[in-house]
Design a protein around this motif. Structure first.
Motif, PDB file in Angstrom:
ATOM      1  N   GLU A 127       0.811  -1.200   0.075  1.00 58.20           N
ATOM      2  CA  GLU A 127      -0.012  -0.087   0.018  1.00 58.20           C
ATOM      3  C   GLU A 127       0.802   1.129  -0.099  1.00 58.20           C
ATOM      4  OE1 GLU A 127      -2.595  -0.042   3.331  1.00 58.20           O
ATOM      5  OE2 GLU A 127      -3.581  -1.935   2.729  1.00 58.20           O
ATOM      6  N   LYS A 128       2.027   1.344   0.598  1.00 60.91           N
ATOM      7  CA  LYS A 128       2.937   2.533   0.822  1.00 60.91           C
ATOM      8  C   LYS A 128       4.205   2.273   0.137  1.00 60.91           C
ATOM      9  CE  LYS A 128       0.595   3.731   5.268  1.00 60.91           C
ATOM     10  NZ  LYS A 128       0.834   3.754   6.452  1.00 60.91           N
ATOM     11  N   ILE A 129       4.430   1.155  -0.762  1.00 65.97           N
ATOM     12  CA  ILE A 129       5.790   0.918  -1.369  1.00 65.97           C
ATOM     13  C   ILE A 129       5.559   0.834  -2.860  1.00 65.97           C
ATOM     14  CG2 ILE A 129       7.692  -0.617  -1.339  1.00 65.97           C
ATOM     15  CD1 ILE A 129       7.160  -1.376   1.322  1.00 65.97           C
ATOM     16  N   GLY A 130       6.498   1.825  -3.464  1.00 69.26           N
ATOM     17  CA  GLY A 130       6.621   1.552  -4.999  1.00 69.26           C
ATOM     18  C   GLY A 130       7.891   0.985  -5.488  1.00 69.26           C
ATOM     19  N   ILE A 131       7.866   0.445  -6.579  1.00 67.76           N
ATOM     20  CA  ILE A 131       9.194  -0.376  -7.026  1.00 67.76           C
ATOM     21  C   ILE A 131       9.657   0.211  -8.521  1.00 67.76           C
ATOM     22  CG2 ILE A 131       9.868  -2.850  -7.867  1.00 67.76           C
ATOM     23  CD1 ILE A 131       7.669  -3.850  -6.236  1.00 67.76           C
ATOM     24  N   TYR A 132      10.890   0.733  -8.444  1.00 67.42           N
ATOM     25  CA  TYR A 132      11.618   1.033  -9.634  1.00 67.42           C
ATOM     26  C   TYR A 132      12.131  -0.084 -10.288  1.00 67.42           C
ATOM     27  CZ  TYR A 132      10.605   5.981  -8.345  1.00 67.42           C
ATOM     28  OH  TYR A 132       9.947   7.033  -8.301  1.00 67.42           O
ATOM     29  N   TYR A 133      11.514  -0.664 -11.525  1.00 67.73           N
ATOM     30  CA  TYR A 133      12.661  -1.654 -12.290  1.00 67.73           C
ATOM     31  C   TYR A 133      13.577  -1.001 -13.406  1.00 67.73           C
ATOM     32  CZ  TYR A 133       8.861  -5.007 -10.811  1.00 67.73           C
ATOM     33  OH  TYR A 133       8.133  -5.820  -9.973  1.00 67.73           O
ATOM     34  N   GLU A 134      14.772  -1.356 -12.713  1.00 67.70           N
ATOM     35  CA  GLU A 134      15.908  -0.422 -13.546  1.00 67.70           C
ATOM     36  C   GLU A 134      16.620  -1.112 -14.587  1.00 67.70           C
ATOM     37  OE1 GLU A 134      16.680   2.542 -12.526  1.00 67.70           O
ATOM     38  OE2 GLU A 134      15.807   2.919 -10.579  1.00 67.70           O
ATOM     39  N   ASP A 135      17.313  -0.532 -15.287  1.00 65.94           N
ATOM     40  CA  ASP A 135      18.012  -1.006 -16.591  1.00 65.94           C
ATOM     41  C   ASP A 135      18.850  -2.405 -15.912  1.00 65.94           C
ATOM     42  OD1 ASP A 135      16.845   0.298 -18.318  1.00 65.94           O
ATOM     43  OD2 ASP A 135      18.212   1.817 -18.463  1.00 65.94           O
ATOM     44  N   GLY A 136      19.364  -3.173 -16.879  1.00 70.58           N
ATOM     45  CA  GLY A 136      20.537  -4.281 -16.384  1.00 70.58           C
ATOM     46  C   GLY A 136      19.554  -5.686 -16.224  1.00 70.58           C
ATOM     47  N   SER A 137      18.614  -5.777 -16.583  1.00 69.51           N
ATOM     48  CA  SER A 137      17.757  -7.047 -16.356  1.00 69.51           C
ATOM     49  C   SER A 137      18.128  -8.226 -17.246  1.00 69.51           C
ATOM     50  CB  SER A 137      16.164  -6.689 -16.195  1.00 69.51           C
ATOM     51  OG  SER A 137      15.805  -6.607 -17.389  1.00 69.51           O
ATOM     52  N   ARG A 138      17.826  -9.240 -16.879  1.00 71.50           N
ATOM     53  CA  ARG A 138      18.187 -10.499 -17.862  1.00 71.50           C
ATOM     54  C   ARG A 138      17.092 -11.589 -17.433  1.00 71.50           C
ATOM     55  NH1 ARG A 138      23.723 -13.658 -19.047  1.00 71.50           N
ATOM     56  NH2 ARG A 138      22.812 -15.122 -20.548  1.00 71.50           N
ATOM     57  N   ILE A 139      16.364 -12.316 -18.376  1.00 75.00           N
ATOM     58  CA  ILE A 139      15.598 -13.255 -18.352  1.00 75.00           C
ATOM     59  C   ILE A 139      15.834 -14.337 -19.453  1.00 75.00           C
ATOM     60  CG2 ILE A 139      13.885 -12.187 -19.681  1.00 75.00           C
ATOM     61  CD1 ILE A 139      11.588 -13.576 -18.629  1.00 75.00           C
ATOM     62  N   SER A 140      15.730 -15.420 -19.002  1.00 73.30           N
ATOM     63  CA  SER A 140      16.314 -16.510 -19.801  1.00 73.30           C
ATOM     64  C   SER A 140      15.284 -17.943 -19.480  1.00 73.30           C
ATOM     65  CB  SER A 140      17.721 -17.187 -18.990  1.00 73.30           C
ATOM     66  OG  SER A 140      18.613 -16.182 -19.364  1.00 73.30           O
ATOM     67  N   VAL A 141      15.276 -18.738 -20.603  1.00 71.39           N
ATOM     68  CA  VAL A 141      14.386 -20.005 -20.629  1.00 71.39           C
ATOM     69  C   VAL A 141      15.662 -21.007 -20.696  1.00 71.39           C
ATOM     70  CG1 VAL A 141      12.804 -21.378 -21.712  1.00 71.39           C
ATOM     71  CG2 VAL A 141      12.612 -18.951 -21.772  1.00 71.39           C
ATOM     72  N   LEU A 142      15.628 -21.777 -20.053  1.00 73.73           N
ATOM     73  CA  LEU A 142      16.173 -23.106 -19.817  1.00 73.73           C
ATOM     74  C   LEU A 142      15.622 -24.318 -19.966  1.00 73.73           C
ATOM     75  CD1 LEU A 142      17.631 -20.666 -17.346  1.00 73.73           C
ATOM     76  CD2 LEU A 142      19.552 -22.372 -17.870  1.00 73.73           C
ATOM     77  N   TYR A 143      16.296 -25.262 -20.789  1.00 74.25           N
ATOM     78  CA  TYR A 143      15.771 -26.885 -20.627  1.00 74.25           C
ATOM     79  C   TYR A 143      17.018 -27.509 -19.925  1.00 74.25           C
ATOM     80  CZ  TYR A 143      14.712 -31.682 -21.862  1.00 74.25           C
ATOM     81  OH  TYR A 143      14.310 -32.836 -21.942  1.00 74.25           O
ATOM     82  N   MET A 144      16.768 -28.002 -18.853  1.00 76.99           N
ATOM     83  CA  MET A 144      17.905 -28.595 -18.107  1.00 76.99           C
ATOM     84  C   MET A 144      18.775 -27.710 -17.756  1.00 76.99           C
ATOM     85  SD  MET A 144      17.349 -32.682 -19.730  1.00 76.99           S
ATOM     86  CE  MET A 144      18.679 -33.244 -18.464  1.00 76.99           C
ATOM     87  N   GLN A 145      20.030 -27.898 -18.324  1.00 82.98           N
ATOM     88  CA  GLN A 145      21.248 -26.917 -18.292  1.00 82.98           C
ATOM     89  C   GLN A 145      21.392 -26.143 -19.380  1.00 82.98           C
ATOM     90  OE1 GLN A 145      22.510 -26.683 -15.184  1.00 82.98           O
ATOM     91  NE2 GLN A 145      21.202 -28.194 -14.349  1.00 82.98           N
ATOM     92  N   THR A 146      20.516 -26.217 -20.429  1.00 78.70           N
ATOM     93  CA  THR A 146      20.663 -25.590 -21.768  1.00 78.70           C
ATOM     94  C   THR A 146      19.780 -24.442 -21.910  1.00 78.70           C
ATOM     95  OG1 THR A 146      21.224 -27.769 -22.949  1.00 78.70           O
ATOM     96  CG2 THR A 146      20.744 -25.672 -24.269  1.00 78.70           C
ATOM     97  N   ARG A 147      20.615 -23.362 -22.049  1.00 78.10           N
ATOM     98  CA  ARG A 147      19.781 -22.090 -22.213  1.00 78.10           C
ATOM     99  C   ARG A 147      19.561 -21.756 -23.588  1.00 78.10           C
ATOM    100  NH1 ARG A 147      20.644 -17.806 -18.582  1.00 78.10           N
ATOM    101  NH2 ARG A 147      22.838 -18.946 -17.995  1.00 78.10           N
ATOM    102  N   LEU A 148      18.141 -21.747 -23.712  1.00 76.34           N
ATOM    103  CA  LEU A 148      17.363 -21.787 -25.129  1.00 76.34           C
ATOM    104  C   LEU A 148      17.135 -20.306 -25.555  1.00 76.34           C
ATOM    105  CD1 LEU A 148      14.460 -24.521 -24.373  1.00 76.34           C
ATOM    106  CD2 LEU A 148      16.944 -24.641 -25.554  1.00 76.34           C
ATOM    107  N   SER A 149      16.924 -19.301 -24.678  1.00 70.30           N
ATOM    108  CA  SER A 149      16.728 -18.006 -25.247  1.00 70.30           C
ATOM    109  C   SER A 149      16.938 -17.166 -24.026  1.00 70.30           C
ATOM    110  CB  SER A 149      15.243 -17.814 -25.675  1.00 70.30           C
ATOM    111  OG  SER A 149      14.947 -18.514 -26.854  1.00 70.30           O
TER     112      SER A 149
END
Length: 248
Positions: A127-149
């Motif tokens: 109710e009283k807290i905002g969130i700034y999402y900054e630059d430098g993020s990373r999102i990955s999709v993996l199958y087992m130990q292989t990074r697909l995207s």
């Protein structure tokens, strides 16, 4: 008749007494300063005493330092407790709503090209807290130990009690992907689903009222089960489970 008087010698009481024994034995000599033939032994020296002043000063310094540290811990704990009672912070919630595979191609050189579109719902329940999402993020999709995207989230600000829908495009490339393709096909044939993992590393800054705190990294780990990995199709997400934690 004359009287005869006998006279006996009488010792003089004021005369010094005659010595009955020699003061110095024969064949030896002694002076008034002592026996020159004997060496006087030096008295043993006391061991050096430690200075009590420096030791007590060191003890005082240690005590003062510990006291200052204790006071700092108490003050910081009190501030954190007050902030918690005032703002009642809650972790944001994320959900994978849609996962679309736009490219999943095995090339002639046996490399694999992939492209995903991921739709994520981010909820800020505070109710009283905002969130700034900054630059430098990373999102990955993996199958087992292989990074697909791989991809990245956009930079934005999420206000109080806000729900934001985020669409992210991701691409990937893997060489020598024949073993990956074989494992995927076997997995789908045996279980009818394919387990994927989605990892998100997002730098964020928290806003408490008008105060903007230092940047921290928010880590999201999601386990997603999909029905297939068919190109140019919307993948049906059968289950999704996400865990979150902060890291400095």
């Amino acid at each position: 008749m004359s009287e005869h008087q006998k006279i006996h010698p009488v010792s003089d009481p004021e005369a010094p007494p005659h010595p009955t024994a020699p003061l110095v034995p024969r064949g030896s000599s002694r002076s008034e300063h002592g026996d020159p033939t004997k060496t006087q032994q030096a008295a043993p020296l006391d061991p050096p005493r430690k200075k009590k002043g420096s030791r007590s000063c060191w003890c005082r310094c240690v005590c003062y330092t510990l006291l200052v540290l204790f006071l700092l811990i108490v003050i910081i704990g009190a501030i954190v407790g007050i902030l918690y009672l005032v703002f009642r912070p809650k972790l944001p919630d994320y959900n994978i709503d849609r996962l679309e595979l736009t490219r999943f191609q095995l090339n002639q050189d046996l490399s694999l090209s992939t492209a995903f579109n991921v739709t994520i719902t981010a909820k800020n329940p505070n109710e009283k807290i905002g969130i700034y999402y900054e630059d430098g993020s990373r999102i990955s999709v993996l199958y087992m130990q292989t990074r697909l995207s791989n991809g990245s989230l956009p930079k934005f600000y999420q206000g109080h009690e806000n729900t934001t829908i985020i669409s992210v495009e991701m691409t990937g490339f893997n060489q020598n992907a024949t073993s990956i393709m074989t494992t995927l096909q076997e997995q789908q044939r045996l279980t009818g689903s394919i387990p994927l993992r989605i990892r998100v590393t997002q730098p964020v800054r928290i806003k408490l009222g008008r105060l903007k705190l230092m940047e921290v990294r928010f880590l999201v780990r999601c386990g997603v089960s999909v029905d297939s990995l068919a190109a140019n199709s919307v993948i049906r997400v059968r289950s999704s489970n996400c865990k979150y934690r902060f890291r400095l």
